[in-house]
Scaffold this active site. Structure first.
Site, PDB file in Angstrom:
ATOM      1  N   TYR A 145       0.843  -1.198   0.000  1.00 53.70           N
ATOM      2  CA  TYR A 145       0.000   0.000   0.000  1.00 53.70           C
ATOM      3  C   TYR A 145       0.874   1.241   0.000  1.00 53.70           C
ATOM      4  O   TYR A 145       1.902   1.297   0.685  1.00 53.70           O
ATOM      5  CB  TYR A 145      -0.899   0.022   1.243  1.00 53.70           C
ATOM      6  CG  TYR A 145      -1.628   1.333   1.444  1.00 53.70           C
ATOM      7  CD1 TYR A 145      -2.674   1.711   0.599  1.00 53.70           C
ATOM      8  CD2 TYR A 145      -1.271   2.209   2.469  1.00 53.70           C
ATOM      9  CE1 TYR A 145      -3.335   2.922   0.764  1.00 53.70           C
ATOM     10  CE2 TYR A 145      -1.930   3.425   2.637  1.00 53.70           C
ATOM     11  CZ  TYR A 145      -2.956   3.771   1.792  1.00 53.70           C
ATOM     12  OH  TYR A 145      -3.610   4.965   1.951  1.00 53.70           O
ATOM     13  N   CYS A 179       2.990  -7.463   1.475  1.00 59.33           N
ATOM     14  CA  CYS A 179       4.138  -8.153   0.870  1.00 59.33           C
ATOM     15  C   CYS A 179       3.946  -9.670   0.848  1.00 59.33           C
ATOM     16  O   CYS A 179       4.922 -10.425   0.757  1.00 59.33           O
ATOM     17  CB  CYS A 179       5.429  -7.783   1.599  1.00 59.33           C
ATOM     18  SG  CYS A 179       5.697  -5.996   1.695  1.00 59.33           S
TER      19      CYS A 179
END
Length: 210
Positions: A77, A169
């Site tokens: 993000y 991730c």
């Protein structure tokens, strides 16, 4: 080897897709004598998927757009209050491997945080920088024709809630943290100035500035 005429640009708050296209265009137009550049900026709220990003790591994106990228890694993000630095570097000219560049970026981030009394570390199994197991900075790169683009993001003073809409991730339950919450400054300009200093030092040193 000294980086010739490193140019640093401060781009303000920019749309992700536009800057992504600009990075690719810059890389495609490079010549052997093109100076390397660092682009400092913030992005409007966006989730970005890495080249091999898996859709199951997008949990509830909601009203935040999801854009496909060609960097490495999974979903992350970007949003206001986060420093993003794109490293447009000719690795062949410098004689650096991708691993060496990643290490230099991580060392720069760790050194920046140390200035504010924040003890951070890199993880060889999961690129990025962490504080007590919580992730404070992410990395994602692409190398084409021996030149890198994309780069790093450092959480400084942002709304971390959107990270709960994804597996950051690609790691389920990964906690995220930021400079302000750890006692550091909330001033992006100040942190950015220190990060620029550390990036210059580590990128320009034969051993990464260790």
């Amino acid at each position: 080897m000294t980086i010739p005429s490193l140019i640093v640009r401060h781009l303000g708050r920019r749309d992700y897709a536009e800057v992504f296209a600009e990075q690719r265009a810059f890389t495609d137009a490079r010549r052997p004598d093109t100076p390397d550049e660092l682009w400092f900026l913030e992005h409007d709220p966006v989730f970005t998927q890495g080249q091999a990003g898996k859709p199951e790591h997008l949990l509830l994106p909601g009203d935040i757009p999801v854009l496909q990228s060609d960097r490495g890694g999974q979903v992350t993000y970007h949003g206001p209050g986060q420093i993003v630095v794109y490293l447009l570097v000719d690795l062949r000219r410098l004689g650096y491997s991708i691993r060496s560049l990643v290490t230099r970026i991580e060392q720069s981030l760790v050194a920046t945080l140390a200035v504010y009394g924040i003890a951070a570390n890199a993880d060889p199994q999961a690129p990025g920088v962490y504080v007590d197991g919580a992730k404070i900075a992410s990395l994602g790169l692409r190398v084409r024709q021996g030149c890198s683009y994309h780069g790093l993001s450092l959480n400084v003073d942002m709304d971390l809630a959107p990270f709960s809409r994804i597996n950051p991730c690609g790691y389920q339950g990964l906690c995220m943290t930021q400079v302000r919450e750890l006692g550091g400054p909330a001033d992006l300009a100040a942190v950015g100035t220190e990060l620029e200093r550390q990036l210059r030092r580590h990128l320009d040193s034969p051993d990464g500035g260790v």
